[in-house]
Write an enzyme that holds these catalytic residues in place. Structure first.
Site, PDB file in Angstrom:
ATOM      1  N   GLU A 101      -6.386 -26.862-135.345  1.00  0.00           N
ATOM      2  CA  GLU A 101      -6.299 -27.707-134.150  1.00  0.00           C
ATOM      3  C   GLU A 101      -6.701 -29.110-134.599  1.00  0.00           C
ATOM      4  OE1 GLU A 101      -5.202 -26.759-131.230  1.00  0.00           O
ATOM      5  OE2 GLU A 101      -5.061 -24.614-131.660  1.00  0.00           O
ATOM      6  N   CYS A 160      -9.197 -35.128-128.754  1.00  0.00           N
ATOM      7  CA  CYS A 160      -7.907 -35.117-129.444  1.00  0.00           C
ATOM      8  C   CYS A 160      -6.734 -35.279-128.490  1.00  0.00           C
ATOM      9  CB  CYS A 160      -7.746 -33.829-130.251  1.00  0.00           C
ATOM     10  SG  CYS A 160      -7.948 -32.324-129.262  1.00  0.00           S
TER      11      CYS A 160
END
Length: 485
Positions: free
Chosen positions: A253, A287
């Protein structure tokens, strides 16, 4: 109630112990810069001990009834609820999260554990037909074995738990290495929670250290079958290649460069609120944050005016103040890097609408307009309260701008025509995109992950169950078969 002083040790084999290294890791409050606790760092030998403990405890976990496993995971949620105020304080103290952010993160953690608690009773197999008479094909879903988890500093409690809880629920042993900036919220706090819940000793281990101390041993160790990493694309690329070299499955990720796109028929005031939330939650250290705001030229000036007014209302400063929305960045390195990015953008032609000040780890919001796709700031992930505004004249142009990035994590599109929004969203090269919402979304039962350089694999719900397990084919020949010789 617990105190953080109790959480400054390694957790290996069910025991709290000092790291074997003579070197000390200082745990600092990013706002005050004061050291509030220290750790003796773990060494490669400690990592080895942790992995071997996880492998041994996993065998004991195999023998635990699935419904008992579910109960243990549910106890972890209860412990969090009973200690929620203390955990909120830890998040504010260790990573500079605001009270609002801390409560948000804890909610995510509880939801992901609740989902993971269903995994032990969802380990379903299949019986499949065979081309051979008298043969039965059985497909069993089984734990992968031991999972190594490396977590980041921005949402450490949640992004550690996002792998740890599903991995445990799927029957695995786990070794967790939290980011060195957030060793408690991302590591030893989680150990404390599951220790209290009653998992077998050694099933979950936490090693607090840094790469200078352990090198590549965490990934290269022969025990783990999966390495789950959340962090930057640069580091993730290295870890992914290293894992594959040793025949381990990487779950990655990674970074993002989300576009928040406002079409000409959008509800402007609503979209402004969503766009500000998408950029400035936890100082932009997410993010999924909307680095780029793309607005149709016909409403560009009006939207920018309202956006600036909204941003001006956000309180910046001490995360312990309940009114603060924008707290500190995690360290001065992040601040320095962000400052250089802003300076370069202005040199390349970006126009500052609001130029925030930099003071230690506190960065005031910066809004840049007339940013072009070729500018470095439009191509990079921004981990701080800086936003780029870009103008477009058509849907095709907006799609081209949004996709002109090596990242492909999240995004958002705003329009009064929902089906138009869905059709537009399908053209954006991301793993996730949201119509009339923020770019920041994570739900425990929905596939989460990115395209392009934003990662490999999907987490949450059935996707986590698949990622942390493997399939084993066992055939049963009920009748004797004939062989050609």
């Amino acid at each position: 109630m617990f105190q953080y002083e109790e959480l400054n040790k390694q957790f290996i084999g069910g025991k709290w112990q000092e790291g074997s290294s003579p070197n000390v890791l200082e745990n600092k409050n990013p706002y005050t810069q004061k050291t509030f606790t220290t750790f003796r760092k773990a060494t490669a030998d400690d990592v080895d001990e942790a992995y071997r403990a996880a492998a041994l405890a996993k065998k004991k976990w195999d023998a635990v009834n699935p419904f008992e496993k579910r109960t243990i995971l549910e106890k972890a949620v209860t412990y969090i609820e009973e200690n929620e105020e203390a955990i909120i304080y830890l998040i504010m103290e260790e990573l500079g999260g605001t009270r609002l952010k801390a409560a948000f993160e804890i909610g995510l953690v509880k939801n992901i554990i609740k989902e993971a608690a269903t995994f032990p009773i969802r380990m379903e197999g299949k019986i499949l037909p065979s081309t051979i008479d008298g043969k039965e094909n059985r497909l069993y879903r089984v734990p992968a074995g031991v999972v190594g988890v490396i977590s980041p500093f921005n949402f450490p409690f949640f992004l550690s738990m996002k792998s740890v809880a599903p991995a445990l629920g799927a029957g695995n042993g786990v070794v967790l290495k939290p980011h060195e900036e957030t060793p408690i919220c991302g590591g030893t706090l989680i150990a404390k929670i599951f220790e209290n819940a009653g998992i077998p000793a050694g099933l979950l281990n936490v090693v607090v250290t840094d790469i200078a101390e352990i090198g590549d041993s965490f990934v290269e160790h022969p025990v783990p079958r999966i390495i789950s990493f959340t962090g930057s694309t640069k580091v993730g690329s290295y870890i992914g290649q290293l894992a594959m070299k040793h025949f381990k499955k990487p779950l990655l990720e990674l970074g993002g460069n989300s576009a928040f796109i406002v079409l000409e028929d959008a509800d402007i005031e609503y979209a402004v609120n969503a766009a500000v939330f998408s950029r400035f939650t936890h100082q932009g250290q997410i993010c999924m944050s909307a680095n780029r705001v793309l607005v149709h030229s016909s409403i560009y000036d009006k939207f920018l005016e309202l956006y600036q007014a909204k941003v001006e209302s956000l309180k910046v400063g001490d995360p312990m103040d309940p009114d603060t929305i924008i707290g500190p960045l995690i360290n001065s390195r992040q601040t320095d890097g962000l400052m250089k990015t802003v300076e370069q953008a202005i040199e390349e032609g970006a126009v500052p609408v609001k130029l925030g000040g930099f003071n230690g780890t506190i960065v005031e919001p910066t809004i840049l307009k007339d940013v072009k796709p070729f500018m470095s700031i439009a191509k990079e992930e921004l981990f701080g309260p800086v936003v780029s505004f870009m103008k477009f004249d058509s849907e095709d142009e907006a799609v081209d701008i949004a996709n002109e990035t090596p990242f492909g994590l999240s995004g958002a599109v705003h329009t009064s025509n929902l089906e138009r929004g869905v059709a537009f969203a399908k053209r954006i090269e991301t793993g996730m995109i949201h119509v009339n919402d923020t770019t920041i979304n994570d739900e425990p039962n929905v596939a989460f992950g990115g395209e392009k350089q934003s990662g490999l694999g999907r987490l949450n719900g059935e996707w986590s169950l698949e990622e942390f397990t493997t399939l084993k084919w066992i055939s049963v020949q009920h009748e004797k078969r004939s062989f050609p010789y």
